[in-house]
Design a protein around this motif. Structure first.
Motif, PDB file in Angstrom:
ATOM      1  N   ILE A  82      -2.070 -21.625  -7.262  1.00  0.00           N
ATOM      2  CA  ILE A  82      -3.244 -20.944  -7.807  1.00  0.00           C
ATOM      3  C   ILE A  82      -2.886 -19.503  -8.166  1.00  0.00           C
ATOM      4  O   ILE A  82      -2.032 -18.889  -7.525  1.00  0.00           O
ATOM      5  CB  ILE A  82      -4.421 -20.962  -6.803  1.00  0.00           C
ATOM      6  CG1 ILE A  82      -4.016 -20.339  -5.455  1.00  0.00           C
ATOM      7  CG2 ILE A  82      -4.948 -22.377  -6.609  1.00  0.00           C
ATOM      8  CD1 ILE A  82      -5.142 -20.217  -4.437  1.00  0.00           C
ATOM      9  N   PRO A  83      -3.510 -18.934  -9.214  1.00  0.00           N
ATOM     10  CA  PRO A  83      -3.253 -17.520  -9.529  1.00  0.00           C
ATOM     11  C   PRO A  83      -3.820 -16.634  -8.419  1.00  0.00           C
ATOM     12  O   PRO A  83      -4.867 -16.932  -7.852  1.00  0.00           O
ATOM     13  CB  PRO A  83      -3.992 -17.296 -10.850  1.00  0.00           C
ATOM     14  CG  PRO A  83      -4.935 -18.427 -10.990  1.00  0.00           C
ATOM     15  CD  PRO A  83      -4.447 -19.556 -10.131  1.00  0.00           C
ATOM     16  N   LEU A  84      -3.085 -15.573  -8.121  1.00  0.00           N
ATOM     17  CA  LEU A  84      -3.479 -14.676  -7.037  1.00  0.00           C
ATOM     18  C   LEU A  84      -3.437 -13.226  -7.484  1.00  0.00           C
ATOM     19  O   LEU A  84      -2.611 -12.841  -8.311  1.00  0.00           O
ATOM     20  CB  LEU A  84      -2.524 -14.832  -5.848  1.00  0.00           C
ATOM     21  CG  LEU A  84      -2.482 -16.177  -5.147  1.00  0.00           C
ATOM     22  CD1 LEU A  84      -1.338 -16.209  -4.139  1.00  0.00           C
ATOM     23  CD2 LEU A  84      -3.802 -16.486  -4.479  1.00  0.00           C
ATOM     24  N   ASP A  85      -4.310 -12.417  -6.887  1.00  0.00           N
ATOM     25  CA  ASP A  85      -4.171 -10.965  -6.938  1.00  0.00           C
ATOM     26  C   ASP A  85      -3.463 -10.572  -5.652  1.00  0.00           C
ATOM     27  O   ASP A  85      -3.830 -11.038  -4.566  1.00  0.00           O
ATOM     28  CB  ASP A  85      -5.534 -10.271  -6.989  1.00  0.00           C
ATOM     29  CG  ASP A  85      -6.221 -10.393  -8.339  1.00  0.00           C
ATOM     30  OD1 ASP A  85      -5.625 -10.957  -9.280  1.00  0.00           O
ATOM     31  OD2 ASP A  85      -7.370  -9.925  -8.448  1.00  0.00           O
ATOM     32  N   MET A  86      -2.429  -9.751  -5.773  1.00  0.00           N
ATOM     33  CA  MET A  86      -1.687  -9.254  -4.616  1.00  0.00           C
ATOM     34  C   MET A  86      -2.023  -7.779  -4.448  1.00  0.00           C
ATOM     35  O   MET A  86      -1.758  -6.973  -5.335  1.00  0.00           O
ATOM     36  CB  MET A  86      -0.192  -9.438  -4.812  1.00  0.00           C
ATOM     37  CG  MET A  86       0.226 -10.875  -4.909  1.00  0.00           C
ATOM     38  SD  MET A  86       1.995 -10.991  -5.209  1.00  0.00           S
ATOM     39  CE  MET A  86       2.146 -12.754  -5.438  1.00  0.00           C
ATOM     40  N   ILE A  87      -2.600  -7.449  -3.305  1.00  0.00           N
ATOM     41  CA  ILE A  87      -3.027  -6.086  -3.008  1.00  0.00           C
ATOM     42  C   ILE A  87      -2.063  -5.518  -1.973  1.00  0.00           C
ATOM     43  O   ILE A  87      -2.048  -5.956  -0.822  1.00  0.00           O
ATOM     44  CB  ILE A  87      -4.483  -6.079  -2.507  1.00  0.00           C
ATOM     45  CG1 ILE A  87      -5.405  -6.708  -3.572  1.00  0.00           C
ATOM     46  CG2 ILE A  87      -4.922  -4.667  -2.133  1.00  0.00           C
ATOM     47  CD1 ILE A  87      -6.835  -6.911  -3.114  1.00  0.00           C
ATOM     48  N   PHE A  88      -1.238  -4.564  -2.400  1.00  0.00           N
ATOM     49  CA  PHE A  88      -0.204  -3.972  -1.548  1.00  0.00           C
ATOM     50  C   PHE A  88      -0.772  -2.727  -0.872  1.00  0.00           C
ATOM     51  O   PHE A  88      -1.345  -1.859  -1.533  1.00  0.00           O
ATOM     52  CB  PHE A  88       1.023  -3.615  -2.388  1.00  0.00           C
ATOM     53  CG  PHE A  88       1.707  -4.817  -2.986  1.00  0.00           C
ATOM     54  CD1 PHE A  88       2.698  -5.482  -2.274  1.00  0.00           C
ATOM     55  CD2 PHE A  88       1.378  -5.287  -4.251  1.00  0.00           C
ATOM     56  CE1 PHE A  88       3.343  -6.584  -2.807  1.00  0.00           C
ATOM     57  CE2 PHE A  88       2.019  -6.392  -4.797  1.00  0.00           C
ATOM     58  CZ  PHE A  88       2.995  -7.046  -4.070  1.00  0.00           C
ATOM     59  N   VAL A  89      -0.574  -2.638   0.452  1.00  0.00           N
ATOM     60  CA  VAL A  89      -1.264  -1.632   1.260  1.00  0.00           C
ATOM     61  C   VAL A  89      -0.288  -0.934   2.211  1.00  0.00           C
ATOM     62  O   VAL A  89       0.577  -1.577   2.813  1.00  0.00           O
ATOM     63  CB  VAL A  89      -2.394  -2.311   2.079  1.00  0.00           C
ATOM     64  CG1 VAL A  89      -3.205  -1.294   2.847  1.00  0.00           C
ATOM     65  CG2 VAL A  89      -3.300  -3.144   1.173  1.00  0.00           C
ATOM     66  N   GLY A  90      -0.467   0.368   2.377  1.00  0.00           N
ATOM     67  CA  GLY A  90       0.347   1.146   3.303  1.00  0.00           C
ATOM     68  C   GLY A  90      -0.243   1.161   4.701  1.00  0.00           C
ATOM     69  O   GLY A  90      -1.325   0.610   4.957  1.00  0.00           O
ATOM     70  N   PRO A  91       0.428   1.825   5.647  1.00  0.00           N
ATOM     71  CA  PRO A  91       0.013   1.816   7.050  1.00  0.00           C
ATOM     72  C   PRO A  91      -1.336   2.466   7.326  1.00  0.00           C
ATOM     73  O   PRO A  91      -1.964   2.181   8.346  1.00  0.00           O
ATOM     74  CB  PRO A  91       1.134   2.555   7.770  1.00  0.00           C
ATOM     75  CG  PRO A  91       1.863   3.308   6.726  1.00  0.00           C
ATOM     76  CD  PRO A  91       1.665   2.566   5.436  1.00  0.00           C
ATOM     77  N   THR A  92      -1.820   3.318   6.435  1.00  0.00           N
ATOM     78  CA  THR A  92      -3.133   3.943   6.633  1.00  0.00           C
ATOM     79  C   THR A  92      -4.280   3.041   6.169  1.00  0.00           C
ATOM     80  O   THR A  92      -5.442   3.359   6.400  1.00  0.00           O
ATOM     81  CB  THR A  92      -3.237   5.275   5.875  1.00  0.00           C
ATOM     82  OG1 THR A  92      -3.167   5.010   4.459  1.00  0.00           O
ATOM     83  CG2 THR A  92      -2.152   6.252   6.298  1.00  0.00           C
ATOM     84  N   GLY A  93      -3.935   1.943   5.493  1.00  0.00           N
ATOM     85  CA  GLY A  93      -4.945   1.049   4.943  1.00  0.00           C
ATOM     86  C   GLY A  93      -5.254   1.321   3.486  1.00  0.00           C
ATOM     87  O   GLY A  93      -6.039   0.600   2.868  1.00  0.00           O
ATOM     88  N   GLU A  94      -4.652   2.352   2.906  1.00  0.00           N
ATOM     89  CA  GLU A  94      -4.907   2.680   1.507  1.00  0.00           C
ATOM     90  C   GLU A  94      -4.144   1.722   0.585  1.00  0.00           C
ATOM     91  O   GLU A  94      -2.949   1.470   0.777  1.00  0.00           O
ATOM     92  CB  GLU A  94      -4.494   4.118   1.201  1.00  0.00           C
ATOM     93  CG  GLU A  94      -4.831   4.524  -0.224  1.00  0.00           C
ATOM     94  CD  GLU A  94      -4.551   5.988  -0.503  1.00  0.00           C
ATOM     95  OE1 GLU A  94      -4.642   6.384  -1.678  1.00  0.00           O
ATOM     96  OE2 GLU A  94      -4.242   6.749   0.446  1.00  0.00           O
ATOM     97  N   ILE A  95      -4.853   1.223  -0.429  1.00  0.00           N
ATOM     98  CA  ILE A  95      -4.236   0.334  -1.413  1.00  0.00           C
ATOM     99  C   ILE A  95      -3.299   1.148  -2.290  1.00  0.00           C
ATOM    100  O   ILE A  95      -3.706   2.128  -2.914  1.00  0.00           O
ATOM    101  CB  ILE A  95      -5.296  -0.375  -2.276  1.00  0.00           C
ATOM    102  CG1 ILE A  95      -6.162  -1.283  -1.404  1.00  0.00           C
ATOM    103  CG2 ILE A  95      -4.632  -1.161  -3.411  1.00  0.00           C
ATOM    104  CD1 ILE A  95      -7.338  -1.917  -2.134  1.00  0.00           C
TER     105      ILE A  95
END
Length: 153
Positions: A82-95
């Motif tokens: 299935i097509p996906l959106d990948m949301i990459f996030v740092g240790p503070t939770g910020e995208i």
């Protein structure tokens, strides 16, 4: 009708909205707040399997990949149907970055960048539909409350 559904989704309230839970990721941004029911991939085996062979996923569901330390992350779509959106996030939770509509079965690496600890995968196109963008913030118990922008209480 679509606007009403979107408004309901963005203002969803309930137990998941009030407190952190291991199977819920909350995202907050200029659009408001939205929650996703998630499976958590914390072990190397879980992260390697990911969403491979999944034929469909409910609209407000996903998988949260959790890494023990900040690092460079790249994903691919091997055996992902299935097509996906990948949301990459740092240790503070910020995208840090969003890759939208990753192509099913494509083995081209999708680079997230350096210093990442989490990746949230949701159905392709939902980031744009809900208005999720870099700079928005995730909340989940796996973020260290000492550094998280939006820590669990």
């Amino acid at each position: 009708m679509k606007a009403a559904l979107l408004a309901c989704a963005l203002t969803y309230s309930g137990a998941a909205a009030a407190a952190c839970a291991p199977d819920v990721v909350s995202i907050k941004g200029s659009f408001g707040q939205i929650n996703f029911d998630v499976a958590v991939a914390e072990t190397p085996q879980d992260r390697a399997r990911g969403l491979m062979h999944v034929r469909s996923m409910p609209a407000r569901s996903g998988m949260l990949f959790v890494y023990p330390r900040p690092q460079r992350l790249a994903f691919w779509m091997r055996n992902t149907l299935i097509p996906l959106d990948m949301i990459f996030v740092g240790p503070t939770g910020e995208i840090a970055k969003i890759h939208t509509n990753a192509i099913p079965l494509d083995e081209t690496p999708i680079e997230g960048g350096e210093g990442l600890t989490h990746v949230l995968e949701i159905n392709g196109g939902l980031s744009a539909r809900f208005g999720i963008a870099p700079g928005d913030v995730l909340r989940h118990p796996s973020f260290d409350p000492a550094v998280a922008i939006w820590p669990c209480e």
